[in-house]
Design an enzyme around this catalytic site. Structure first.
Site, mmCIF file in Angstrom:
data_model
loop_
_atom_site.group_PDB
_atom_site.id
_atom_site.type_symbol
_atom_site.label_atom_id
_atom_site.label_comp_id
_atom_site.label_asym_id
_atom_site.label_seq_id
_atom_site.Cartn_x
_atom_site.Cartn_y
_atom_site.Cartn_z
ATOM 1 N N GLU A 64 -8.247 146.218 4.406
ATOM 2 C CA GLU A 64 -9.266 145.316 3.854
ATOM 3 C C GLU A 64 -10.589 145.818 4.426
ATOM 4 O O GLU A 64 -10.860 145.683 5.623
ATOM 5 C CB GLU A 64 -8.964 143.868 4.278
ATOM 6 N N LEU A 65 -11.388 146.409 3.550
ATOM 7 C CA LEU A 65 -12.562 147.151 4.029
ATOM 8 C C LEU A 65 -13.694 146.262 4.557
ATOM 9 O O LEU A 65 -14.626 146.763 5.179
ATOM 10 C CB LEU A 65 -13.078 148.072 2.917
ATOM 11 N N ASN A 95 -18.447 143.162 -8.319
ATOM 12 C CA ASN A 95 -19.636 142.447 -8.772
ATOM 13 C C ASN A 95 -19.334 140.954 -8.665
ATOM 14 O O ASN A 95 -18.691 140.375 -9.532
ATOM 15 C CB ASN A 95 -19.959 142.858 -10.221
ATOM 16 N N GLN A 149 -29.388 142.445 -12.969
ATOM 17 C CA GLN A 149 -28.433 141.936 -13.962
ATOM 18 C C GLN A 149 -28.600 140.431 -14.129
ATOM 19 O O GLN A 149 -28.251 139.861 -15.151
ATOM 20 C CB GLN A 149 -26.996 142.262 -13.514
ATOM 21 N N TYR A 155 -24.721 141.811 -4.933
ATOM 22 C CA TYR A 155 -24.237 143.079 -5.507
ATOM 23 C C TYR A 155 -25.412 144.017 -5.807
ATOM 24 O O TYR A 155 -25.353 145.212 -5.517
ATOM 25 C CB TYR A 155 -23.460 142.753 -6.779
ATOM 26 N N THR A 190 -12.990 148.966 -16.807
ATOM 27 C CA THR A 190 -11.976 149.035 -15.740
ATOM 28 C C THR A 190 -11.405 147.623 -15.565
ATOM 29 O O THR A 190 -11.928 146.670 -16.161
ATOM 30 C CB THR A 190 -12.639 149.444 -14.411
HETATM 31 N N1 NAD Z 1 -16.775 149.260 -13.979
HETATM 32 C C1 NAD Z 1 -18.067 149.399 -14.132
HETATM 33 O O1 NAD Z 1 -18.607 149.335 -15.261
HETATM 34 C C2 NAD Z 1 -18.951 149.641 -12.944
HETATM 35 C C3 NAD Z 1 -20.333 149.687 -13.159
HETATM 36 C C4 NAD Z 1 -21.167 149.975 -12.097
HETATM 37 C C5 NAD Z 1 -20.628 150.211 -10.828
HETATM 38 N N2 NAD Z 1 -19.285 150.127 -10.632
HETATM 39 C C6 NAD Z 1 -18.799 150.371 -9.261
HETATM 40 O O2 NAD Z 1 -17.623 151.146 -9.274
HETATM 41 C C7 NAD Z 1 -16.799 150.781 -8.158
HETATM 42 C C8 NAD Z 1 -15.360 150.616 -8.635
HETATM 43 O O3 NAD Z 1 -15.344 149.638 -9.650
HETATM 44 P P1 NAD Z 1 -14.120 149.448 -10.654
HETATM 45 O O4 NAD Z 1 -14.722 148.873 -11.890
HETATM 46 O O5 NAD Z 1 -13.283 150.652 -10.724
HETATM 47 O O6 NAD Z 1 -13.334 148.272 -9.858
HETATM 48 P P2 NAD Z 1 -11.786 147.816 -9.874
HETATM 49 O O7 NAD Z 1 -11.755 146.393 -9.417
HETATM 50 O O8 NAD Z 1 -11.184 148.136 -11.178
HETATM 51 O O9 NAD Z 1 -11.147 148.713 -8.719
HETATM 52 C C9 NAD Z 1 -11.631 148.589 -7.395
HETATM 53 C C10 NAD Z 1 -10.485 148.717 -6.414
HETATM 54 O O10 NAD Z 1 -11.032 148.601 -5.086
HETATM 55 C C11 NAD Z 1 -10.276 147.679 -4.332
HETATM 56 N N3 NAD Z 1 -11.164 146.996 -3.394
HETATM 57 C C12 NAD Z 1 -12.279 146.303 -3.709
HETATM 58 N N4 NAD Z 1 -12.813 145.775 -2.605
HETATM 59 C C13 NAD Z 1 -12.025 146.137 -1.560
HETATM 60 C C14 NAD Z 1 -12.050 145.873 -0.164
HETATM 61 N N5 NAD Z 1 -12.973 145.083 0.376
HETATM 62 N N6 NAD Z 1 -11.093 146.411 0.608
HETATM 63 C C15 NAD Z 1 -10.128 147.185 0.080
HETATM 64 N N7 NAD Z 1 -10.039 147.458 -1.247
HETATM 65 C C16 NAD Z 1 -10.973 146.928 -2.065
HETATM 66 C C17 NAD Z 1 -9.747 146.680 -5.373
HETATM 67 O O11 NAD Z 1 -8.600 145.998 -4.892
HETATM 68 C C18 NAD Z 1 -9.438 147.616 -6.548
HETATM 69 O O12 NAD Z 1 -8.144 148.149 -6.415
HETATM 70 C C19 NAD Z 1 -17.405 149.519 -7.530
HETATM 71 O O13 NAD Z 1 -18.042 149.827 -6.321
HETATM 72 C C20 NAD Z 1 -18.446 149.064 -8.553
HETATM 73 O O14 NAD Z 1 -19.600 148.568 -7.910
HETATM 74 C C21 NAD Z 1 -18.427 149.851 -11.657
#
Ligand code: NAD
Length: 260
Positions: A64-65, A95, A149, A155, A190
């Site tokens: 857990e980060l 987010n 946003q 965020y 995602t």
């Molecule tokens: N999806 C988008 O459109 C989008 C847009 C802009 C930025 N992002 C960034 O991309 C990154 C990944 O997003 P995603 O859409 O793939 O998310 P997601 O939720 O699909 O995957 C993220 C993974 O990280 C793990 N995780 C999150 N917080 C954690 C914590 N505190 N400790 C351990 N594990 C943790 C979650 O359990 C999950 O498995 C994020 O940092 C997000 O800010 C995504």
């Protein structure tokens, strides 16, 4: 193109889902050894099974980060297993909608812990290894740092911090030959994104509206398109690229808003 990533040990936070998983798969396709650090045991076990089936090397550690001790333990486990780390991809985040109007001190700080503080801690703990390997760091960021946003102060602030730390670390790590870059995402479908879109009354309509606003081909960026750029930025082929924020977003953040 040979990216020279074979057998490189690359730590990817949040690597069992969404963008992180795409990066893990793309790294593996280049012969690198991806290491997932996540709290999500169920999804990491699925990834492990799929990698085993394909005979690909892979490692994970559960953390857990938001807990600083667990960040350190995760890095220690990787070093114990491989004796080296060649790159770090800071990706985990959420987010979480802590707004200016309805948020509070505790939730705002929590959001920074979910989205920013572990980027620093992971980089801090892997640094001694990156100094030995002349490795590289890649921070995933969000367009919300540029565009806002609404309703998500924590965020957005965290993403501003991710961008600033990319520049700051690129400068601090010049003497060690360690490059630091960020890849900025705008709209990528995602599990996290799906959860967010479902918060709207008519999610499908909202999704169509967003797609129409993305200048290049009126569609979301795919996980693979993000992952392939990440892998390129980590590789020797990007050997003179550092301190850069690279927008892989179909022109969403910067192109003329009147484009239809
Ligand atoms: N999806 C988008 O459109 C989008 C847009 C802009 C930025 N992002 C960034 O991309 C990154 C990944 O997003 P995603 O859409 O793939 O998310 P997601 O939720 O699909 O995957 C993220 C993974 O990280 C793990 N995780 C999150 N917080 C954690 C914590 N505190 N400790 C351990 N594990 C943790 C979650 O359990 C999950 O498995 C994020 O940092 C997000 O800010 C995504």
């Amino acid at each position: 193109m040979n990216l020279n990533l074979r057998d490189k040990v690359v730590v990817v936070t949040g690597g069992s889902k969404g963008i992180g998983l795409g990066i893990v798969e793309s790294l593996s396709n280049e012969g690198a050894i991806p290491v997932i650090v996540t709290r999500n045991k169920a999804s990491v076990l699925d990834v492990e099974a799929s990698f085993k089936n394909q005979g690909k090397e892979f490692f994970y550690t559960i953390a857990e980060l938001t807990d600083p001790d667990q960040c350190k333990n995760a890095v220690d486990e990787v070093i114990k297993k491989y004796g080296r780390i060649d790159a770090l991809v800071n990706n985990a985040g959420v987010n979480d909608g802590v707004s200016l109007e309805h948020g509070n001190h505790k939730d705002f700080i929590k959001s920074l812990e979910r989205n920013l503080v572990h980027y620093y801690l992971m980089a801090h703990h892997v640094l001694p290894e990156l100094k030995k390997t002349k490795g590289s760091i890649l921070n995933i960021g969000s367009k919300t740092a540029d565009t806002g946003q609404g309703g998500t102060s924590g965020y957005a602030a965290a993403n501003g911090g991710r961008n600033a730390l990319t520049r700051e670390w690129a400068v601090e790590l010049l003497p060690y030959g360690i490059r630091v870059n960020a890849l900025i995402v705008a709209e990528c479908f995602t599990p996290l994104y799906e959860k967010w879109i479902k918060t709207f009354e008519n999610g499908d309509k909202k999704l169509e509206e967003i797609n129409n606003l993305i200048p290049f081909e009126n569609r979301m960026t795919t996980v693979e398109e993000i992952a392939d750029m990440v892998v390129f930025l980590l590789s020797d082929k990007s050997s003179h690229t550092t301190g850069q924020l690279i927008y892989v977003d179909g022109g969403y953040t910067h192109l003329d808003r009147s484009i239809k």
